[in-house]
Design an enzyme around this catalytic site. Structure first.
Site, mmCIF file in Angstrom:
data_model
loop_
_atom_site.group_PDB
_atom_site.id
_atom_site.type_symbol
_atom_site.label_atom_id
_atom_site.label_comp_id
_atom_site.label_asym_id
_atom_site.label_seq_id
_atom_site.Cartn_x
_atom_site.Cartn_y
_atom_site.Cartn_z
ATOM 1 N N GLY A 208 0.894 -1.227 -0.014
ATOM 2 C CA GLY A 208 -0.379 -0.021 0.015
ATOM 3 C C GLY A 208 0.815 0.895 0.423
ATOM 4 N N SER A 209 0.298 2.242 0.743
ATOM 5 C CA SER A 209 1.069 3.231 0.679
ATOM 6 C C SER A 209 2.024 3.467 1.871
ATOM 7 C CB SER A 209 0.052 4.444 1.718
ATOM 8 O OG SER A 209 -0.163 4.281 2.683
ATOM 9 N N GLY A 212 1.522 4.343 4.958
ATOM 10 C CA GLY A 212 0.756 3.336 5.778
ATOM 11 C C GLY A 212 2.181 1.933 6.102
ATOM 12 N N GLY A 213 2.627 1.797 5.766
ATOM 13 C CA GLY A 213 3.634 0.720 5.481
ATOM 14 C C GLY A 213 5.045 1.476 6.533
ATOM 15 N N GLU A 232 5.455 -3.769 1.237
ATOM 16 C CA GLU A 232 5.220 -3.287 -0.135
ATOM 17 C C GLU A 232 5.023 -1.404 -0.280
ATOM 18 O OE1 GLU A 232 3.841 -2.546 -3.964
ATOM 19 O OE2 GLU A 232 4.665 -5.562 -3.764
ATOM 20 N N CYS A 269 1.879 -0.534 -8.554
ATOM 21 C CA CYS A 269 3.002 -0.239 -7.995
ATOM 22 C C CYS A 269 3.920 0.347 -9.163
ATOM 23 C CB CYS A 269 3.332 -0.817 -7.055
ATOM 24 S SG CYS A 269 3.360 -2.899 -7.077
#
Ligand code: NAP
Length: 491
Positions: A208-209, A212-213, A232, A269
């Protein structure tokens, strides 16, 4: 509790406790049992049929053809991990026999990989099947012998519940512990934070973002007992356009890249977000072909309102940066549909504005026009830490700049020559990972059978009697013996 709606912290404690209890039994299953389980999950997902596709279409705006393809990729991944388990070498069994007569005596030492324990997986919004509930993270973790708790992505909850029900059926069919897999839904970040910080959680998978990661990584690092987090995150996937290639093929390359930038409304991505070339007549030809191809792409819906809002906000920030000029479609999007955006900037202005390195998730690309090859390399190096990087060049280009491929390997996990980065093949040699900030651990891939290596650790047994060793380390390994009897020791 294999399907649950979780909001409170005590419930998360219970889920993770159950996951740990299930892990203690599940890790004892043999490779054949785990392979049958993964194959059964694939079967149950296929058995969901039309209902699954229609549900996901309604939740994500993704077209049927894309969803059918992604479902196929998801079930193929599950079967690929099943085949890996039956083949067996992934445990990296190694045996060093004792040498009693050596001084000092050498002990018998045998090593293999063992599962880490309960893995928490965060479903991705942009891959409702292949990187979500039964996606690559879940399949690889279950293959390793770890139990799994999935935090469903709120953008496709019904899809996630359907897939979770398929996994629950497979658990029951295969007679496995009921909590080998659990499904959690939550309101807000507290749920994710509590899952990462619960003491039974052994590892985390996330797509995700960047924000967030990175947050999950920090929560894990702040635990009394830190655990690995495989996030990732964002990637701008820079593309270097070399002179000879542009002179020969500017129009063809532009068409290829227009397709890649806009594929799936740019929600991959691996979307190529930065195009780097030397200011020249051939780069101008590339630019005008790219603009005309992009202007023909119809407006389309993004996955959900949050992604659309982020795209509008992030592209507006990029377009208002000093020296950035919009080349196509700047104002054509509306509240429902998105049109792709192409902008350009000089190499010097790019280097002077740090925010231009940020990912704009969606159908957006920035063409960076450099003064010379020295500036191209400066720009390229300034954005290191990518999932992919591509070079478009001829033999003449590579002969003139042999250092570029070496440079590319320090920038990204996947280096492409004369191709587009969208489209990640699922095979043993694929690397879908890269230096930070593309991921939190560049040593691993999230795609392909080596993804299993994220959920294991090595253990060695010293002077352990044969009958007490795991099968993979026994002097006569039953699996090897069977293969020898079958006539093929390698399959
Ligand atoms: P996201 O915002 O990163 O969320 C993904 C998951 O992580 C959600 O379940 C979310 O929880 C959880 N999460 C995020 N931040 C958290 C935090 N601080 N603490 C605890 N949990 C947290 O990703 P998204 O919703 O898929 O999309 C948002 C943006 O991410 C996009 O606009 C795009 O920029 C980027 N994105 C990038 C990629 C990529 O592959 N590079 C893929 C998808 C999205 P909640 O359910 O509570 O929200």
């Amino acid at each position: 509790m294999s399907l649950s709606s979780i909001t409170s912290l005590p419930e998360i404690d219970l889920v993770m406790e159950q996951s740990m209890q299930a892990f203690l039994d599940y890790k004892k299953t043999n490779p054949k049992e785990r392979a049958s389980f993964l194959e059964r999950i694939a079967f149950e997902i296929e058995a969901l049929g039309e209902e699954l596709i229609r549900t996901t279409q309604a939740e994500t705006n993704l077209p049927e053809a894309r969803l059918l393809g992604e479902r196929g990729r998801t079930t193929t991944q599950l079967r690929m991990f099943a085949a890996m388990l039956l083949e067996g070498s992934w445990v990296e069994a190694s045996i060093d026999h004792a040498i009693p007569e050596r001084v000092p005596a050498k002990p018998d030492i045998r090593k293999m990989l063992v599962p880490l324990g309960p893995v928490v997986v965060f479903g991705a919004s942009n891959f409702p099947y292949a990187y979500s509930t039964a996606g690559g993270d879940t399949a690889s973790a279950l293959a390793s012998g770890s139990s799994v708790v999935v935090k469903a992505h709120p953008a496709h909850i019904k899809t996630s519940e359907l897939i979770a029900s398929a996994i629950a059926k497979a658990i029951s069919f295969c007679n496995l512990p009921a909590h080998t897999f659990q499904h959690v839904e939550g309101n807000g970040f507290e749920t994710g934070k509590a899952l990462v910080q619960q003491s039974n959680t052994a590892a985390v998978g996330f797509t995700g973002s960047f924000s967030g990661g990175r947050a999950l990584y920090d929560y894990a690092a702040a635990r009394p007992r830190p655990i690995p987090v495989f996030s990732e995150m964002g990637s701008t996937n820079p593309v270097v356009l070399l002179q000879d290639a542009l002179e020969l093929n500017a129009e063809v390359i532009a068409t290829q890249y227009a397709g890649s930038i806009t594929l799936g409304v740019g929600q991959f991505c691996t979307n190529p977000g930065l195009l780097i070339g030397i200011k020249s007549a051939s780069l101008d030809r590339f630019k005008s072909s790219l603009i005309s191809a992009i202007n023909q792409v119809p407006a389309a819906k993004m996955l959900h309102q949050g992604i659309l809002t982020a795209y509008q906000k992030n592209s507006a920030i990029a377009l208002s940066t000093n020296g950035v000029h919009s080349l196509a479609n700047e104002n054509a999007s509306n509240e429902i549909n998105t049109t792709p955006i192409i902008a350009n900037v000089s190499g010097a202005d790019f280097l002077a504005n740090e925010n231009l390195k940020d990912e704009v998730f969606g159908p957006y690309a920035l063409l960076i026009e450099c003064a010379d090859i020295v500036e191209v390399k400066k720009v390229w190096n300034s954005v290191s830490g990518q999932l992919t990087t591509s070079i478009m060049g001829t033999d003449n280009d590579f002969a003139a700049h042999p250092e570029l491929i070496e440079m590319a390997t320090s920038i990204a996990g996947r280096v492409l020559l004369n191709g587009v980065p969208t489209g990640v093949d699922v095979c043993a040699s694929m690397v879908h990972g890269g230096p930070y900030p593309a991921t939190t651990d560049s040593r691993f891939t999230a795609v392909g059978i080596n993804a299993v290596k994220r959920w294991v650790r090595p253990v060695c047994y010293q002077n352990c009697p044969d009958h007490l060793l795991p099968d993979a380390l026994k002097e006569i390994n039953p699996l090897q013996l069977k293969r020898m009897i079958d006539g093929n020791p390698y399959q």
